[in-house]
Design a protein around this motif. Structure first.
Motif, mmCIF file in Angstrom:
data_model
loop_
_atom_site.group_PDB
_atom_site.id
_atom_site.type_symbol
_atom_site.label_atom_id
_atom_site.label_comp_id
_atom_site.label_asym_id
_atom_site.label_seq_id
_atom_site.Cartn_x
_atom_site.Cartn_y
_atom_site.Cartn_z
ATOM 1 N N VAL A 1 0.858 -1.260 -0.063
ATOM 2 C CA VAL A 1 -0.102 -0.032 0.182
ATOM 3 C C VAL A 1 0.925 1.293 0.013
ATOM 4 N N LEU A 2 0.899 2.075 -0.957
ATOM 5 C CA LEU A 2 1.408 3.332 -0.959
ATOM 6 C C LEU A 2 0.812 4.506 -0.718
ATOM 7 N N GLY A 3 1.302 5.331 0.311
ATOM 8 C CA GLY A 3 0.763 6.813 0.533
ATOM 9 C C GLY A 3 1.133 7.723 -0.329
ATOM 10 N N ILE A 4 0.171 8.511 -0.919
ATOM 11 C CA ILE A 4 0.702 9.333 -1.822
ATOM 12 C C ILE A 4 0.015 10.863 -1.321
ATOM 13 N N ASP A 5 0.715 11.739 -1.512
ATOM 14 C CA ASP A 5 0.256 13.085 -1.116
ATOM 15 C C ASP A 5 0.768 13.972 -2.066
ATOM 16 N N GLU A 6 0.559 15.253 -2.121
ATOM 17 C CA GLU A 6 0.875 16.352 -3.327
ATOM 18 C C GLU A 6 2.425 16.562 -3.244
ATOM 19 N N ASN A 7 3.286 15.974 -2.158
ATOM 20 C CA ASN A 7 4.566 16.231 -2.043
ATOM 21 C C ASN A 7 5.200 15.013 -2.911
ATOM 22 N N THR A 8 4.623 14.026 -3.311
ATOM 23 C CA THR A 8 5.149 12.650 -3.805
ATOM 24 C C THR A 8 5.764 13.116 -5.302
ATOM 25 N N PRO A 9 7.041 13.008 -5.734
ATOM 26 C CA PRO A 9 7.310 13.242 -7.008
ATOM 27 C C PRO A 9 6.612 12.314 -7.797
ATOM 28 N N MET A 10 6.193 12.565 -8.769
ATOM 29 C CA MET A 10 5.271 11.668 -9.920
ATOM 30 C C MET A 10 6.368 10.740 -10.624
ATOM 31 N N ASP A 11 7.714 11.194 -10.995
ATOM 32 C CA ASP A 11 8.513 10.089 -11.365
ATOM 33 C C ASP A 11 9.103 9.068 -10.515
ATOM 34 N N LEU A 12 9.023 9.507 -9.061
ATOM 35 C CA LEU A 12 9.361 8.405 -8.211
ATOM 36 C C LEU A 12 7.974 7.402 -8.176
ATOM 37 N N LEU A 13 6.952 7.781 -7.877
ATOM 38 C CA LEU A 13 5.717 7.142 -8.052
ATOM 39 C C LEU A 13 5.521 5.957 -9.128
ATOM 40 N N ALA A 14 5.799 6.485 -10.257
ATOM 41 C CA ALA A 14 5.770 5.803 -11.511
ATOM 42 C C ALA A 14 6.748 4.725 -11.611
#
Length: 108
Positions: A86-99
């Motif tokens: 389970v990943l916790g994502i907020d507005e500070n999460t870099p999109m390239d890292l998430l991808a």
């Protein structure tokens, strides 16, 4: 070294050889056991004992623990579940890292 310990090591070595041979054969465990006149239950007992011996000899012990991180980090705006992660994502999460994380988890 006492006789009981020596016998145990020899037996574990023999079991490890059987397990390695099974893996190398490419056969399913049931098929391998049938071809070699082995009990499926015995095979999995041996496998467990070989793993236990390997962990004991290496000094490593398998530890399973569920870690609750919610007390360490602020609540995420969004959670995404991929496989059993389970990943916790907020507005500070870099999109390239998430991808990249999602790509790795999909292929795991």
């Amino acid at each position: 070294m006492n006789t009981k310990l020596a016998t145990s090591r020899i037996r574990t070595g023999q079991w490890a050889d059987i397990i390695k041979d099974c893996k190398r054969s490419g056969l399913k465990v049931d098929d391998y056991c049938a071809q070699h006149g082995l009990s499926r239950n015995a095979y999995f007992y041996w496998l467990r004992k070989v793993k236990e011996t390997a962990l004991t000899q290496s000094g490593f012990v398998e530890v399973r623990q569920q870690v609750e991180l919610s007390s360490c980090y602020p609540s995420p705006k969004l959670t995404a579940s991929v496989n059993e992660v389970v990943l916790g994502i907020d507005e500070n999460t870099p999109m390239d890292l998430l991808a990249n994380v999602i790509k790795v988890l999909k292929n795991a």
